[in-house]
Design an enzyme around this catalytic site. Structure first.
Site, short mmCIF file in Angstrom:
data_model
loop_
_atom_site.label_atom_id
_atom_site.label_comp_id
_atom_site.label_asym_id
_atom_site.label_seq_id
_atom_site.Cartn_x
_atom_site.Cartn_y
_atom_site.Cartn_z
N HIS A 1 24.88 58.48 -27.80
CA HIS A 1 23.80 58.93 -26.92
C HIS A 1 23.27 57.72 -26.15
CE1 HIS A 1 23.55 62.95 -28.78
NE2 HIS A 1 23.83 62.32 -29.91
N LEU A 2 23.48 57.72 -24.83
CA LEU A 2 23.03 56.58 -24.01
C LEU A 2 21.69 56.85 -23.33
CD1 LEU A 2 26.44 55.43 -22.45
CD2 LEU A 2 25.18 54.42 -24.37
N ASN B 1 23.19 65.35 -23.64
CA ASN B 1 21.81 65.82 -23.80
C ASN B 1 20.82 64.85 -23.15
OD1 ASN B 1 22.37 63.90 -25.81
ND2 ASN B 1 20.88 64.77 -27.24
N ASP C 1 26.00 69.04 -28.06
CA ASP C 1 25.49 68.29 -29.22
C ASP C 1 23.97 68.13 -29.20
OD1 ASP C 1 25.79 66.71 -31.62
OD2 ASP C 1 25.07 65.07 -30.36
N HIS D 1 28.61 70.80 -32.56
CA HIS D 1 27.54 70.41 -33.49
C HIS D 1 27.32 71.63 -34.38
CE1 HIS D 1 23.29 68.74 -34.27
NE2 HIS D 1 23.23 69.97 -34.72
N ASN E 1 20.11 64.43 -37.96
CA ASN E 1 20.65 65.78 -37.92
C ASN E 1 22.14 65.75 -37.63
OD1 ASN E 1 20.58 68.55 -38.00
ND2 ASN E 1 20.02 68.79 -35.85
N ASP F 1 27.38 58.66 -33.64
CA ASP F 1 26.17 59.46 -33.34
C ASP F 1 24.98 58.53 -33.08
OD1 ASP F 1 24.49 61.56 -32.78
OD2 ASP F 1 24.44 62.35 -34.83
N HIS G 1 15.87 56.16 -30.30
CA HIS G 1 14.61 56.85 -30.01
C HIS G 1 13.51 55.83 -29.79
CE1 HIS G 1 15.89 60.96 -30.63
NE2 HIS G 1 16.43 60.65 -31.78
ZN LIG Z 1 24.86 66.45 -33.21
#
Ligand SMILES: [Zn+2]
Length: 434
Positions: free
Chosen positions: A62-63, A94, A154, A181, A280, A307, A311
């Site tokens: 996740h970038l 996302n 995802d 996911h 998660n 993953d 945050h």
């Molecule tokens: Zn996921």
């Protein structure tokens, strides 16, 4: 760009072999490397004692750009990836806006190119806005400059069976794969951690293993029915391993990933309610960890994917119930795999190359990554000091966020250098001036 002669490094931890890089390619090895006239003016790199692997490939990153540039950007995430030994990462969709159109995936792809530290391959959303209501423009993303081959909602499960069927049918046309996911939403409403003895003790709403296993079973059957290809994200339970193994015996075209944190940490970490351990799917039991390690060793689970989920502190450093799930992973993944798989003898270095480079590249449809360390192959390489040990500190990681679950832990193995198409992105364990 001058040629580079890497001397004395050990591909796959085996016999040392000199490597001559030129024009983005490994042009010669061994005696032919030092005899080659291009080695005369080459920059010499002493890699004595270092292990050489193909550059790592992360199928699940996740970038956060566009939309949450306070948590991570393509630039800071690419830096973390290069420092972690990666030469390619797949960026989850996302973002805000969601990567569900040709325009957004091309934007992410170009940002990655401009930064130039790793190749960034966008993953396209399966459904518009990841809302699970109607299919996104999968063909338009596949035909875009980003040439998307992996699609995922995802963060959320494509829980509607008919939509999942249609998505699997759709991507067949261009050799795509749906990365699921696996989380049955009704079974996990309000879930905060693994459902079990610890959640009962802490009084937190449980996320039962069956909510993952049921979706994997359903999707393997759908994949058989459609004759398509499925990838299971962050598989986390022993029961999921059983479902996956049975599907593979049957011949289902399914692959699966496990995260470093699910290979090392258990739900006992939730004691103390430190939200850095909220993720998660959640951290599971010690028995699950054992099953996941064995499945990765046996090839039932195909790859390790991080993953990596940065945050911002206001989203993470809050009470457990309100904290965002997710953990950093890019700069610690290799060390955690060395700790959990290599040192116990479950994988050798060839196995590490398989699960962290070759197989993820193959699943993602990459032809220039995950290649052998051999003459004629692209010069995407990582040089690792296998004897080094280091202590993880979130504040000193390259990510914009600091939410590592390994804070203060001493881990084995250190990335010394990373090469992307023969160009050094990391040198002496730090970003090279590129
Ligand atoms: Zn996921």
């Amino acid at each position: 760009m001058t040629a580079v002669l890497i001397r004395g490094g050990a591909p796959y931890g085996e016999a040392p072999l000199d490597l001559l890089l030129d024009g983005g390619v490994i042009v010669a090895t061994g005696g032919e490397a030092t005899a080659d006239e291009r080695s005369v003016d080459a920059e010499i790199v002493d890699a004595t004692g270092l292990v050489v692997l193909p550059g790592l490939v992360d199928l699940h990153t996740h970038l956060r750009e566009p939309g949450r540039e306070d948590a991570e950007t393509v630039e800071t995430g690419s830096a973390a990836a290069a420092l972690g030994g990666y030469t390619a990462v797949f960026a989850m969709p996302n973002t805000d806006p969601t990567a569900d159109t040709a325009g957004v995936v091309e934007q992410v792809y170009r940002l990655g190119r401009d930064v130039g530290l790793v190749d960034v391959f966008p993953i396209g959303a399966v459904t518009v806005g990841r809302k699970g209501e109607r299919l996104a423009e999968l063909a338009a993303m596949a035909n875009s400059a980003a040439r998307v081959r992996v699609f995922s909602d995802d963060g959320d499960c494509v829980s509607d069976a008919l939509l999942m069927r249609r998505a699997l049918e759709y991507v067949k046309a261009f050799g795509g794969v749906i990365a699921q996911h696996a989380q049955e939403p009704r079974l996990t409403q309000g879930a905060q951690m693994h459902e079990g003895e610890v959640s009962a003790r802490l009084g937190l709403t449980g996320w039962p293993a069956v909510a993952e296993e049921a979706i994997i079973a359903r999707d393997c059957l759908l994949t058989d029915h459609v004759g398509s290809r499925l990838h299971v994200c962050h598989l986390s339970t022993a029961g999921s391993v059983d479902v996956l193994a049975a599907a593979k015996v049957r011949g289902t075209a399914v692959t699966a990933e496990v995260t470093p944190h699910h290979l090392l940490l258990t739900d006992e970490r939730a004691v103390g309610y430190d939200p850095v351990f909220k993720v998660n799917p959640p951290l599971r039991t010690a028995a699950d960890v054992t099953a996941l390690r064995q499945a990765l060793a046996d090839g039932v689970i195909d790859i390790v994917a991080t993953d990596h989920a940065p945050h911002a502190s206001q989203d993470k450093e809050t009470e457990w119930d309100n904290a965002s799930p997710g953990m950093l992973g890019l700069q610690t993944a290799l060390s955690v795999v060395i700790e959990t798989m290599l040192l116990p003898g479950l994988l050798d270095w060839r196995g590490v190359a398989r699960v962290m480079s070759e197989a993820p590249a193959r699943i993602g449809g990459l032809v220039e990554h995950g290649r052998p360390v051999a003459a004629g192959e692209p010069a995407n390489l990582v040089l690792i000091d296998p004897t080094a040990r280091w202590t993880v500190s979130g504040a000193s990681l390259a990510s914009l966020s600091a939410n590592t679950p390994f804070e203060g832990m001493e881990l084995p193995g250190r990335v010394v250098a990373t090469y992307l198409r023969g160009r050094r992105t990391v040198s002496a364990g730090a970003l090279a001036g590129v």
